[in-house]
Design a protein around this motif. Structure first.
Motif, PDB file in Angstrom:
ATOM      1  N   ASN A 161       1.271  -1.425   0.226  1.00 34.64           N
ATOM      2  CA  ASN A 161      -0.241  -0.131  -0.137  1.00 34.64           C
ATOM      3  C   ASN A 161       0.787   1.260   0.320  1.00 34.64           C
ATOM      4  N   TYR A 162       1.063   2.069  -1.202  1.00 34.32           N
ATOM      5  CA  TYR A 162       1.873   2.738  -1.281  1.00 34.32           C
ATOM      6  C   TYR A 162       1.494   4.461  -0.526  1.00 34.32           C
ATOM      7  N   ARG A 163       1.159   4.886   0.601  1.00 33.22           N
ATOM      8  CA  ARG A 163       0.381   5.421   1.527  1.00 33.22           C
ATOM      9  C   ARG A 163       1.060   4.581   2.870  1.00 33.22           C
ATOM     10  N   ALA A 164       0.582   6.176   3.903  1.00 32.84           N
ATOM     11  CA  ALA A 164       0.682   5.438   5.017  1.00 32.84           C
ATOM     12  C   ALA A 164      -0.260   4.779   5.522  1.00 32.84           C
ATOM     13  N   ILE A 165       0.729   4.112   6.778  1.00 27.21           N
ATOM     14  CA  ILE A 165      -0.910   3.029   7.260  1.00 27.21           C
ATOM     15  C   ILE A 165      -2.030   3.638   7.282  1.00 27.21           C
ATOM     16  N   GLY A 166      -3.401   2.852   7.500  1.00 27.05           N
ATOM     17  CA  GLY A 166      -4.325   3.840   7.837  1.00 27.05           C
ATOM     18  C   GLY A 166      -5.509   2.894   9.284  1.00 27.05           C
ATOM     19  N   ASP A 167      -6.008   3.796   9.355  1.00 27.73           N
ATOM     20  CA  ASP A 167      -6.953   3.087  10.310  1.00 27.73           C
ATOM     21  C   ASP A 167      -6.588   3.441  11.793  1.00 27.73           C
ATOM     22  N   GLN A 168      -5.879   4.689  12.281  1.00 30.39           N
ATOM     23  CA  GLN A 168      -5.340   5.218  13.047  1.00 30.39           C
ATOM     24  C   GLN A 168      -4.317   4.449  13.487  1.00 30.39           C
ATOM     25  N   CYS A 169      -3.430   3.744  12.947  1.00 31.11           N
ATOM     26  CA  CYS A 169      -2.352   2.864  13.466  1.00 31.11           C
ATOM     27  C   CYS A 169      -1.030   4.602  12.792  1.00 31.11           C
ATOM     28  N   ASP A 170      -1.459   5.216  12.142  1.00 35.36           N
ATOM     29  CA  ASP A 170      -0.392   6.582  11.447  1.00 35.36           C
ATOM     30  C   ASP A 170      -0.575   7.366  12.306  1.00 35.36           C
ATOM     31  N   LEU A 171      -1.698   7.935  13.023  1.00 36.59           N
ATOM     32  CA  LEU A 171      -2.344   8.578  14.660  1.00 36.59           C
ATOM     33  C   LEU A 171      -0.676   8.047  15.303  1.00 36.59           C
ATOM     34  N   LEU A 172      -0.652   6.538  15.285  1.00 39.40           N
ATOM     35  CA  LEU A 172      -0.464   6.415  17.413  1.00 39.40           C
ATOM     36  C   LEU A 172       0.739   6.355  16.823  1.00 39.40           C
ATOM     37  N   LEU A 173       1.469   5.752  15.748  1.00 36.19           N
ATOM     38  CA  LEU A 173       3.113   6.170  14.927  1.00 36.19           C
ATOM     39  C   LEU A 173       3.973   6.538  14.999  1.00 36.19           C
ATOM     40  N   ALA A 174       3.385   8.377  14.651  1.00 34.72           N
ATOM     41  CA  ALA A 174       3.567   9.879  14.872  1.00 34.72           C
ATOM     42  C   ALA A 174       3.786   9.476  16.493  1.00 34.72           C
ATOM     43  N   GLU A 175       2.969   9.335  17.934  1.00 34.31           N
ATOM     44  CA  GLU A 175       2.846   9.813  18.445  1.00 34.31           C
ATOM     45  C   GLU A 175       3.974   8.505  19.133  1.00 34.31           C
TER      46      GLU A 175
END
Length: 398
Positions: free
Chosen positions: A272-286
């Motif tokens: 998936n040539y994008r950032a991970i979704g389903d709020q995993c990207d928000l968690l990853l940044a934190e």
């Protein structure tokens, strides 16, 4: 500087991640979408223009008749090739459109990996007019096998078939829901499912870690739990990166799903040539304590990534997705919650409102909410998530 952001439906990644990051970077943002009213409701102060974003020619025309672009970007699986072509047309940094196409088209991904010698997965493509019974007899794909839309996303209509009769039945069911779409049938790759999250600028590539993914029982593949993995064995990471290199994937964010078999061999499920979704990207940044969304946007502005992102290396995290097990109306569920307990930060966000009625999809569209927890001790993180789930209930009334 002006950023054109291509989108279909509103997502948390865009509304909570990329748009706030663009504002912090001082960018003027024009959001191009075929669903303008939904985005105007989600982000009332954004400039939203209607556009047939699935057509790269329409995207180029819309940009050319508005303000001059400094970047063209999307975090949508479905729009990566269009954004890459538009960026290339205007001479802007972006993903190679060929790599974006290979990642999106699952049949082409398999063909390209086999042609380059990176990996060979027995698979066959079923065109919209082809008879699945013929494929079931002559494809050479062993059973059990996986049936999936050629350009699908998020385990949508991905199903396991144990024999020819199931294969034909699953193809018929999928075609009824998705008329005119091509399907892919491929051998089932056994092993533990993981993800690898990467960020590159075409010169350097950072591995951000990944997630161990727990799935629902077969024949469906619903992602029910994600546990952060700080680092994989070097041999596993090298195998995955070598296959991404073969596909030409290395610019911007990428979310790669792969399995590791008993022999230690890493094999791609999808890219998936994008950032991970389903709020995993928000968690990853934190969790990593880095401006992840800003870094992604900077690459599309032509700025180099730092050699060291300065990411924290002591994080532990887990996401859990309470999921509907039947069609019906959601009649009980917790409200949005933020907690801090025993060194763990936990956030719960509902994904379906009370009183909403839904069919059963057997995909992540059945998610009722998402629990995100971060800390420095995995045992404490798991305990916090388990305690939250045990203290609340989600009820579906048929």
């Amino acid at each position: 500087m002006r950023l054109y952001l291509l989108a279909l439906k509103p997502t948390d990644s865009v509304t909570e991640g990329f748009l706030p990051a663009a504002a912090r970077l001082g960018l003027a943002v024009t959001l191009l979408t075929d669903r303008p009213e939904a985005h105007r409701q989600a982000v009332p102060h954004a400039e939203v223009l209607e556009c047939d974003v699935r057509d790269f020619r329409a995207v180029i025309s819309r940009i050319a008749t508005h303000h001059a672009p400094d970047a063209v970007f999307t975090n949508s699986d479905h729009l990566q090739t269009q954004a890459a072509l538009a960026a290339d047309y205007f001479g802007l940094p972006g993903k190679p459109w060929q790599a974006a196409l290979r990642a999106k088209d699952k049949a082409q991904m398999r063909r390209h990996l086999a042609a380059t010698g990176a990996d060979t997965v027995r698979s066959a493509e079923l065109g919209p007019a082809q008879d699945p019974a013929v494929l079931a007899r002559a494809s050479g794909v062993p059973y059990p096998c996986v049936v999936k839309p050629r350009e699908g996303v998020a385990s949508e209509d991905v199903v396991l078939a144990d024999g020819p009769e199931e294969l034909v039945a699953h193809c018929a069911e999928t075609r009824a829901r998705r008329p005119g779409e091509a399907l892919v049938v491929e051998e089932y790759l056994s092993g533990q499912l993981f993800t690898l999250e990467t960020l590159g600028d075409g010169r350097v590539r950072h591995v951000l870690g990944g997630f161990r993914t727990e799935l629902s029982p077969p024949p469906h593949f619903i992602e029910e739990r994600m546990t952060f993995v700080r680092a994989y064995p070097e041999a596993v990471t090298e195998q995955v990166l070598a296959q991404l290199d073969a596909l030409g994937v290395g610019f911007g964010a990428c979310h790669t799903e792969f399995v590791v078999g008993a022999d230690g061999r890493a094999r791609l499920i999808e890219v998936n040539y994008r950032a991970i979704g389903d709020q995993c990207d928000l968690l990853l940044a934190e969790l990593l304590d880095v401006p992840l969304f800003a870094h992604v946007l900077r690459t599309h502005l032509g700025e180099p990534l730092p050699a060291d992102l300065g990411a924290r290396a002591d994080g532990a995290a887990r996401l859990e997705y309470p999921c509907a097990d039947r069609a019906g109306t959601l009649t009980a569920a917790p409200e949005a919650t933020d907690l801090a307990v025993d060194g763990v930060r936990l956030a719960y966000r509902p994904l379906r409102a009370l009183g909403e009625r839904h069919a059963l999809h057997r995909t992540n569209r059945d998610f009722l909410g998402v629990v995100r927890a971060t800390g420095t001790d995995q045992t404490a993180v798991d305990r916090a998530v388990d305690d939250f789930l045990g203290a609340h209930r989600w009820e579906i009334t048929p």
